[in-house]
Design a protein around this motif. Structure first.
Motif, PDB file in Angstrom:
ATOM      1  N   PRO B  84       0.798  -1.239   0.000  1.00 12.25           N
ATOM      2  CA  PRO B  84       0.000   0.000   0.000  1.00 12.25           C
ATOM      3  C   PRO B  84       0.825   1.281   0.000  1.00 12.25           C
ATOM      4  N   LEU B 233      -3.469   5.780   6.586  1.00 17.29           N
ATOM      5  CA  LEU B 233      -2.706   4.915   5.684  1.00 17.29           C
ATOM      6  C   LEU B 233      -1.390   4.488   6.336  1.00 17.29           C
ATOM      7  N   ASP B 236      -2.050   2.229   9.465  1.00 18.57           N
ATOM      8  CA  ASP B 236      -2.380   0.863   9.033  1.00 18.57           C
ATOM      9  C   ASP B 236      -1.117   0.071   8.689  1.00 18.57           C
ATOM     10  N   SER B 239       0.697  -1.333  11.942  1.00 21.21           N
ATOM     11  CA  SER B 239      -0.161  -1.850  13.021  1.00 21.21           C
ATOM     12  C   SER B 239      -0.093  -3.352  13.239  1.00 21.21           C
ATOM     13  N   GLY B 254      -9.133  -4.049  11.786  1.00 20.34           N
ATOM     14  CA  GLY B 254      -9.733  -3.559  10.546  1.00 20.34           C
ATOM     15  C   GLY B 254      -8.907  -2.450   9.935  1.00 20.34           C
ATOM     16  N   SER B 255      -9.371  -1.870   8.863  1.00 18.08           N
ATOM     17  CA  SER B 255      -8.636  -0.816   8.168  1.00 18.08           C
ATOM     18  C   SER B 255      -9.013   0.537   8.741  1.00 18.08           C
ATOM     19  N   ARG B 257      -7.912   3.253   7.609  1.00 20.11           N
ATOM     20  CA  ARG B 257      -8.115   4.136   6.466  1.00 20.11           C
ATOM     21  C   ARG B 257      -9.560   4.077   5.980  1.00 20.11           C
ATOM     22  N   ARG B 258     -10.123   2.865   5.922  1.00 18.11           N
ATOM     23  CA  ARG B 258     -11.499   2.753   5.437  1.00 18.11           C
ATOM     24  C   ARG B 258     -12.439   3.483   6.395  1.00 18.11           C
TER      25      ARG B 258
END
Lengths: 459, 459
Positions: B84, B233, B236, B239, B254-255, B257-258
């Motif tokens: 990413p 970003l 994540d 992490s 979970g994300s 960023r989302r």
């Protein structure tokens, strides 16, 4: 069902039921040849007989205990599934909260103290079907000042402490299982003095939510029993993950009982570790007994020395413990110092002097010492080392010395006391120590050792 | 491919590439419209231009950075899957170990220090495809004594600290992302002074293995960026669970960023919390700016007071920090006290006086304060509170005051700095604080606030 004066069906004796291991009692209750009420009745009969001398109980309500047993029998009779300890009486050290009985922590400062909740482990034990028989005597706030309990083998001697009542109750045949705690030597020492099996699992293996907090980096819950299998059975029943205990980690543990009762793939090898306190503190009879023991083990046992850094462990354990005593008991004792023992006040004063730097150094050095122990456990299944300097000392004014326990509690490694030795008619325990998180291997090795020595004795 | 003097293809400018968010840069590198080498070249060009004044870098090897970018471009060209952050330059605070660059911890005592391993987060960043561009200036041992860095908005002012270079590098457009750490106010303060986004996640969310240890109950790693999405970003990408960091817990996250870029189901409501230090420490311009801000937020914002017990948080944070400074830096500084600043020697002496009882009380009281904050977070999505007393103070002899950060770092709650205010041409950050473990909701609220205020400004 017709019962005799002890509440047992004809032909069943108190002697017989009080002699059952917990595993055997659970098996018989499960298959219906004994009821929970009979088990509890037998325990109560034995308690009535022995308690005047032994004084193991802080709280015991016979009717309430029988009521629990009756409900468990009804539950089973209704065809419900039952837990692994269904109907088995368990004694609980009086620093472990029970919502239906007082928890007085061995201090008049908490006389009559009641809590709304069970400790996490008490809830787990009820879930497993155990009868919480009553609360057993603890030293003052689970530290040094003795409670009323006497050694079942000689009422003129200490039972050890601080889990005095738990060890003595199991030793006197009052109950097949008991729960204790150890911050310095409070499980292994009374187990050694009273001649029972005692187990301090890896630090963090059992929840301490609802258990009196003394020194969190040290405080460990553990079982007393009369067989290694029973130690594992009770530990399994108290091992549920509890996110409220910050020292617990959620990881798969498997059945300690299955591992403990399995046969090792190879003959275990044992490291005999005298530790730096051996010369000064082990009594002559202990030195002699261990010389015979290691000789009997022959090539299954090597003598291993610890690196020099281990000498400092006693000071580090003491700093962690006394800083905890000061923090957790200081404000309580300050409210009414005259209700605390002199030694408690001294220990609080000592703990208040510990600096944060020393405290955190002591925490950190556990990793260094465990790295050293890990090297030993690469080659040996367990460490063999004294459980206590000797058998229970005479007199009731002290619970004896934890000098052979402090190192292992500090390191957080699992320790088990095996009642294998005898000095002039008094029991003397053998301590086996395992690698952190390798509790199953330690108990399997302990089980092997018990059987191996029995086989050797039979020639 | 033909490139100009900055290493860019014709028609691409340093201005353009250095203006990209990390998310946009990663997108363009992934779709092949920009190369990692071009991104790095643009950053290096900007650094050559601004570094003489800003002095953000402790270590930077242009050829080595370009070499990393070339390998990443080759990797992508070969058709491999990319991470990413593939090709995105990241600056790393010089207290975070890198196996290919020195890590000097802001002290001559560690001059030229090299490590064999990357910090866990550096390994994670490489796995995500990031270019580790270089090491950014830190205050001495990540505490107070300033490094050489100047505020990009005014070289006569401090950039804040201790993550001085990380904040300044992002603010000067030298790099889209940078990693910092906070033990008192070392992310939020420089982010506020330099006018960038900065995020201190929940304590324990990011591994600190291979990061200089100052005070473990407080030390937290976090990102600097130029958008909220970029903060998420980078977080994540750092992490992954690391069992070597005892404050990490393995749980699904979970994300970020989302969540951060999603639209809240309802309009967020914000609690404006002045804190007990507002009256004395918030500068008049800050008080005025927050009055306008809360007025603009109207019914989306209520003023909320903290219970009295919160007043003690500053003393507790300081005890935890200075006891850690004493333990972790004391022995180092004792070897050559003249190589440490006077303030460092004073703080070590202060930390050595902290008792274990006070230290453990401070640890314990975090739970009490968080229970109080949880009550606020039942009703509010985030707490709005100053990031710093005012804009960056003049002079380079101090990194400014963490007085508006200590409480939140102590509680371990997530905090984000949003560069939304301006006082006489200098940036002033807005701090939003969230509930422990609710980092996603905090960043989502932050993103909403940025957009909401922009919409209000457009009228």
């Amino acid at each position: 069902m017709a019962t005799n004066s002890a509440g047992l069906r004809p032909g069943t004796t108190v002697e017989e039921l009080c002699g059952l291991s917990a595993a055997e009692a659970a098996r018989r209750i499960a298959d219906g040849t004994v009821t929970a009420q009979e088990m509890v009745s037998a325990c109560l009969a034995r308690i009535r007989e022995r308690e005047p001398e032994v004084q193991a109980w802080e709280y015991l309500d016979e009717d309430y205990a029988l009521g629990q047993a009756r409900r468990l029998d009804d539950w089973r009779a209704a065809g419900h599934e039952i837990g692994p300890l269904h109907g088995v009486p368990v004694a609980v050290k009086d620093i472990i909260d029970t919502r239906d009985m007082p928890t007085c922590n061995g201090t008049p400062l908490h006389e009559g103290r009641r809590t709304r909740s069970d400790a996490a482990i008490v809830a787990q034990l009820r879930q497993a079907g155990a009868v919480i028989l009553g609360k057993t005597v603890t030293a003052e706030l689970a530290v040094y000042a003795p409670g009323k309990t006497r050694n079942p083998h000689d009422p003129g001697r200490t039972p050890g402490g601080s889990s005095s009542g738990s060890a003595a109750a199991v030793a006197a045949g009052m109950v097949p299982l008991a729960v204790g705690t150890q911050t310095a030597g409070s499980i292994i020492r009374p187990a050694s003095y009273c001649g029972v099996f005692g187990f301090k699992p890896t630090h963090g293996a059992i929840s301490r939510t609802g258990v009196l907090t003394q020194a969190p980096p040290l405080d460990t819950v553990g079982p007393f029993a009369r067989t290694v299998e029973d130690l594992a059975l009770l530990t399994d029943a108290m091992s549920a993950y509890d996110e409220k205990d910050p020292d617990m980690r959620p990881h798969s543990r498997g059945s300690l009982r299955r591992t403990a009762t399995s046969t090792p793939a190879a003959q275990p090898v044992i490291a005999f570790v005298k530790t730096p306190v051996w010369e000064e503190h082990a009594e002559p009879a202990t030195k002699e007994a261990y010389a015979e023991l290691t000789e009997a083990l022959a090539e299954q046992c090597d003598t291993v020395d610890l690196p020099d850094v281990f000498q400092r462990a006693w000071a580090w354990q003491r700093m962690l413990q006394m800083a905890g005593v000061a923090k957790n008991y200081g404000p309580l004792v300050d409210r009414a110092p005259e209700q605390a023992s002199e030694i408690m006040r001294e220990l609080i004063a000592e703990g208040r002097e510990v600096t944060a730097v020393d405290y955190n150094t002591a925490l950190e050095m556990r990793q260094v010492l465990n790295a050293g122990l890990d090297e030993i456990f690469k080659r040996y299944d367990a460490i063999l080392t004294p459980a206590t300097p000797g058998p229970a000392p005479k007199g009731l004014e002290s619970t004896g010395s934890p000098v052979f326990n402090a190192l292992w509690t500090y390191c957080g490694v699992p320790c088990v006391n095996l009642p294998l030795l005898d000095v002039d008619g008094m029991p003397l325990g053998v301590q086996l120590v395992g690698r952190r998180q390798d509790d199953g291997r330690l108990l399997r090795t302990a089980n092997w050792l018990v059987q191996h020595l029995a086989a050797l004795a039979e020639g």
